[in-house]
Motif scaffolding. Structure first.
Motif, PDB file in Angstrom:
ATOM      1  N   UNK A   1      36.639  35.070  34.524  1.00 32.26           N
ATOM      2  CA  UNK A   1      36.822  34.084  35.667  1.00 32.26           C
ATOM      3  C   UNK A   1      38.190  34.253  36.240  1.00 32.26           C
ATOM      4  N   UNK A   2      39.233  34.339  35.699  1.00 29.83           N
ATOM      5  CA  UNK A   2      40.555  33.936  36.209  1.00 29.83           C
ATOM      6  C   UNK A   2      41.368  34.949  35.732  1.00 29.83           C
ATOM      7  N   UNK A   3      41.235  35.782  34.797  1.00 34.24           N
ATOM      8  CA  UNK A   3      42.230  36.579  34.351  1.00 34.24           C
ATOM      9  C   UNK A   3      43.600  35.647  34.005  1.00 34.24           C
TER      10      UNK A   3
ATOM     11  N   UNK B   1      31.851  31.170  43.173  1.00 31.30           N
ATOM     12  CA  UNK B   1      32.618  31.952  44.117  1.00 31.30           C
ATOM     13  C   UNK B   1      32.774  31.103  45.473  1.00 31.30           C
ATOM     14  N   UNK B   2      34.072  31.144  45.855  1.00 35.14           N
ATOM     15  CA  UNK B   2      34.204  30.241  46.939  1.00 35.14           C
ATOM     16  C   UNK B   2      33.575  30.772  48.208  1.00 35.14           C
TER      17      UNK B   2
ATOM     18  N   UNK C   1      38.361  26.057  46.946  1.00 32.54           N
ATOM     19  CA  UNK C   1      38.820  27.296  46.515  1.00 32.54           C
ATOM     20  C   UNK C   1      38.734  27.234  44.893  1.00 32.54           C
TER      21      UNK C   1
ATOM     22  N   UNK D   1      38.995  28.708  42.233  1.00 31.31           N
ATOM     23  CA  UNK D   1      39.877  29.620  41.246  1.00 31.31           C
ATOM     24  C   UNK D   1      41.255  29.914  41.732  1.00 31.31           C
ATOM     25  N   UNK D   2      41.569  29.401  42.878  1.00 32.06           N
ATOM     26  CA  UNK D   2      42.893  29.627  43.245  1.00 32.06           C
ATOM     27  C   UNK D   2      43.903  28.190  42.973  1.00 32.06           C
ATOM     28  N   UNK D   3      42.923  26.854  42.782  1.00 31.61           N
ATOM     29  CA  UNK D   3      43.780  26.010  42.463  1.00 31.61           C
ATOM     30  C   UNK D   3      43.940  25.815  40.955  1.00 31.61           C
ATOM     31  N   UNK D   4      45.074  25.702  40.464  1.00 34.85           N
ATOM     32  CA  UNK D   4      45.258  25.432  39.130  1.00 34.85           C
ATOM     33  C   UNK D   4      44.354  24.414  38.244  1.00 34.85           C
TER      34      UNK D   4
ATOM     35  N   UNK E   1      44.912  33.396  35.831  1.00 38.77           N
ATOM     36  CA  UNK E   1      45.478  32.893  36.969  1.00 38.77           C
ATOM     37  C   UNK E   1      44.846  31.488  37.576  1.00 38.77           C
ATOM     38  N   UNK E   2      45.318  30.805  38.447  1.00 37.96           N
ATOM     39  CA  UNK E   2      46.262  31.562  39.353  1.00 37.96           C
ATOM     40  C   UNK E   2      47.843  31.338  38.732  1.00 37.96           C
ATOM     41  N   UNK E   3      48.535  32.041  38.806  1.00 43.88           N
ATOM     42  CA  UNK E   3      49.761  32.222  38.269  1.00 43.88           C
ATOM     43  C   UNK E   3      49.975  31.742  36.978  1.00 43.88           C
ATOM     44  N   UNK E   4      49.001  32.081  35.992  1.00 38.82           N
ATOM     45  CA  UNK E   4      49.371  31.587  34.736  1.00 38.82           C
ATOM     46  C   UNK E   4      48.658  30.617  34.180  1.00 38.82           C
TER      47      UNK E   4
END
Lengths: 298, 436
Positions: free
Chosen positions: A239-241, A132-133, A151, A153-156, A243-246
């Motif tokens: 964790x990511x569903x 968790x960031x 971050x 989970x926001x960086x591919x 994401x980010x953006x597939x």
């Protein structure tokens, strides 16, 4: 031979009768769904089958031409490769260490196998907390030590890393169990001979131990591939569903999503077939190539 | 001997009781945790006061799981009587053809209850002039903020930001004074986008948000959407906006706010009760305010979120009747009051609101007030009615992916255009699949 095999049973039908439950279960829970999946992949299905229209190969055309799906295939390949490679490499490394008779070896072995006993869902939640960031322990230490707070989970790339790490961590124990068993069954005389011949530990491992382990490596490769393809769903979901953006959307997750969230059962079935064929091909290929390399001696 | 005779006599008496079988009603819902217990208690009260009916409530997982389970059960001819379905599943539920339009089945002497729904709720669930389901848990997004952090940053703790611009300014102050590590969080969820579209009086789909006729075009590449995405992107780039990294992560956003890592949180009104308890436990003062909206647009109002209760078809008359009895009891005036107090979901009946006002509930619990005022001040039009789109779940994912792509640096123009095309395609395929 004939008489011998039948000797245990008086009637010729009794063995079949005893096998019947197995066949029924296979038929109902394995063959029938597989057949249905193949069939549904040629339909456009609404509401989990309430309505369906035959569309031929349309679903397959969609999967193999839509860039979104091609990206999912690529993600799946990258993810599976990393998971299989690191699960096995780390597993082998740890089992070589754990194979040594040091103080507390029982404890080490137990600890190494432990994560395997957790369900993937639990493992996924643990990693969610760790990475968790804002509130995760990983970022806490990174912040204290280096002043970094990525971050995750926001960086591919980072998101993929976390997913791979979670899946590997969970599955290393499995590899350790099998590698440890294999290491303990290695023929001592061959290793002894190598030792007497003056081979360095490095040479002994790569020239003797590793080739002798090849049947196990081969078996684990197949098992880990199946794990990476089919059992990693909870990690992605938790964790990511995707994401980010597939960027971390892999086939098994997308099948679930298309099938049960977006109600595109036909497309999901077609993807299942692709995944199924992929695993079959990979396994066949392995058997073909593997046969020559794998050393079953000892 | 005597005892045996008495025993036999008692058994004889008991037999007719067994013979008069209770009508069994199954009710599937999507509320886990504390709410399961809450619902269970209400169901027990119902069963106790209605001796002829036995309702069994079952928790079926997420909204999506519940809907899937209901459709699969209906295919096998074993549908539960009552199913809770999330608001964006309304079109799907209609198209699935496994439910009855509930208004046709409400007995004449109970019709008055349908007239009692507060306007925004009736507005959402009355599809083509008719209630197809009974509205139940309704919510919309509001701003929660940490008054202590506001004070530390020199902001007015009684005057939370109301527009995108004001949020940005508050964030500048919070960052400058280091009052909190981050400024604001909300789940990366399409729901908020839909709300901000409605606040601007804009539509999300053609044919009047799919209300006049089936939607055939989704409006993602729009001026209203651009305003939202541009602001969101700027907030993200400046480090003011933070989220857990996972889309649709409600708990993650709550966690960031409750642990005081961020000064503000935008989330559902259904979390008011939870947030009040969490603020108390973590020792900070909680404030609530209206959902901040884009600058320079008139506040148009929010769309009712949440879920409603649907009745499946194909049951014997007496079961249909019993199910309706339960539904109308479950959502009657006093039970709506109870539900609101226990969760923070809106009391969706006018009479429930009156009861609460009579009890001075909103004055004693100001946190609930902002939520409710915002709903009541919503204008009744096509925008706040909310869109009816069949493949809404998929379109939500498309919107969420678009936001994440913009965060990663995809130009907004291109992102909007691509998402728009994807959403239109999803809608086309859905409409083709349902044969419309």
């Amino acid at each position: 031979m004939e008489t011998e095999t039948h000797a245990a049973y008086k009637s010729r039908f009794l063995p079949w009768l005893l096998l019947l439950p197995t066949f029924v279960i296979l038929l109902v829970f394995l063959y029938y769904p597989t057949f249905e999946t193949f069939r549904l992949s040629f339909y456009r299905v609404a509401f989990l089958g309430l309505r369906k229209v035959y569309v031929g190969l349309d679903n397959y055309r969609e999967i193999f031409t839509n860039p979104e799906y091609l990206r999912i295939f690529w993600n799946t390949a990258v993810y599976s490769f990393l998971v299989v490679f690191f699960s096995m490499a780390v597993g082998l490394f740890l089992s070589v260490l754990a194979n040594q008779k040091v103080r507390g070896w029982r404890f080490y072995r137990l600890m190494l196998i432990w994560p395997y006993a957790l369900s993937p869902a639990v493992a996924g939640v643990i990693f969610l907390f760790l990475f968790n960031p804002q509130a995760g322990i990983v970022n806490y230490f990174l912040d204290v030590l280096f002043g970094l707070r990525p971050d995750w989970l926001t960086q591919p790339g980072l998101a993929m890393f976390v997913l791979v790490a979670a899946a590997v961590w969970k599955n290393v124990g499995y590899n350790v169990v099998f590698y440890l068993a294999a290491l303990q069954n290695l023929p001592g005389d061959v290793l002894e001979a190598a030792l007497i011949d003056g081979a360095t530990p490095w040479q002994r491992f790569w020239k003797v131990t590793f080739p002798l382990l090849s049947p196990m490596t081969f078996f684990l490769f197949v098992m880990n591939t199946i794990y990476a393809f089919f059992d990693t769903f909870p990690f992605v979901d938790l964790l990511t569903k995707g994401g980010p953006n597939g960027a971390t959307n892999i086939l098994i997750y997308n099948i679930y999503r298309d099938g049960f969230e977006f109600f595109k059962t036909g497309l999901a079935a077609a993807q299942s077939v692709v995944l199924f064929v992929g695993v079959v091909l990979l396994t066949l290929l392995q058997f073909r190539l593997g046969e020559r390399r794998v050393h079953y001696g000892g | 001997m005597k005892r045996i005779l008495v025993g036999l006599a008692l058994m004889a008496l008991a037999v007719p009781a067994f013979a008069a079988k209770k009508v069994q009603i199954t009710f599937w819902h999507a509320f886990g945790g504390g709410r399961t217990a809450f619902i269970q208690r209400m169901v027990e009260d119902f069963n106790y006061t209605h001796p002829g009916i036995e309702v069994k409530a079952e928790y079926k997982g997420s909204y999506r799981d519940t809907l899937n389970a209901a459709i699969l059960a209906a295919r096998q001819g074993a549908a539960p009587h009552i199913v809770q379905i999330f608001e964006v599943g309304s079109q799907l539920a209609l198209d699935s053809g496994i439910f009855v339009p509930i208004e046709d089945y409400v007995p004449a002497d109970l019709k008055f209850q349908l007239e009692d729904y507060i306007k925004p709720v009736a507005n959402y669930y009355r599809i083509k002039g008719k209630f197809n389901s009974i509205p139940w848990n309704s919510s919309n997004p509001i701003l929660y903020y940490n008054k202590d952090i506001f004070r530390k940053a020199g902001l007015d703790p009684e005057n939370p930001p109301k527009t995108f611009g004001e949020v940005m300014k508050a964030c500048e102050k919070i960052e400058a004074t280091k009052a909190a590590p981050k400024c604001i969080t909300w789940p990366l969820h399409s729901w908020f986008v839909e709300q901000w579209i409605a606040e601007q009086g804009a539509l999300l789909a053609n044919n009047e948000n799919g209300r006049a006729a089936r939607a055939t075009d989704v409006y993602i590449d729009s001026e209203a959407m651009r305003r939202i995405v541009e602001w969101w992107k700027e907030m993200y780039d400046k480090g003011y906006y933070v989220y857990s990294g996972k889309p649709e992560d409600w708990d993650g956003a709550n966690q960031i706010f409750v642990s005081q890592q961020a000064a503000m949180l935008i989330t559902s009104t259904s979390d008011v009760t939870f947030m009040q308890n969490a603020a108390f436990e973590n020792g900070f003062e909680l404030g609530t305010g209206f959902l901040p909206i884009p600058d320079g647009v008139e506040r148009n109002g929010t769309v009712v979120g949440g879920a409603s209760l649907w009745l499946t078809k194909g049951h014997p008359d007496e079961e249909m009747k019993a199910a309706l009895t339960f539904l109308l009891w479950f959502t009657n005036t006093e039970n709506m009051v109870r539900w609101h107090k226990g969760t923070g979901y809106f009391p969706v009946l006018n009479t429930s609101v009156k009861v609460l006002e009579w009890q001075h509930w909103f004055e004693r619990n100001p946190a609930y007030k902002a939520a409710f005022d915002q709903l009541l001040q919503s204008k009744a039009n096509r925008a706040t009615q909310g869109a009816l789109i069949g493949p809404f779940p998929e379109i939500r994912t498309i919107i969420e992916n678009m936001i994440q792509a913009v965060f990663q640096g995809k130009p907004i123009d291109q992102a909007l255009k691509e998402a728009d095309a994807q959403a239109d395609k999803a809608l086309r395929e859905y409409n083709a699949a349902v044969g419309k």
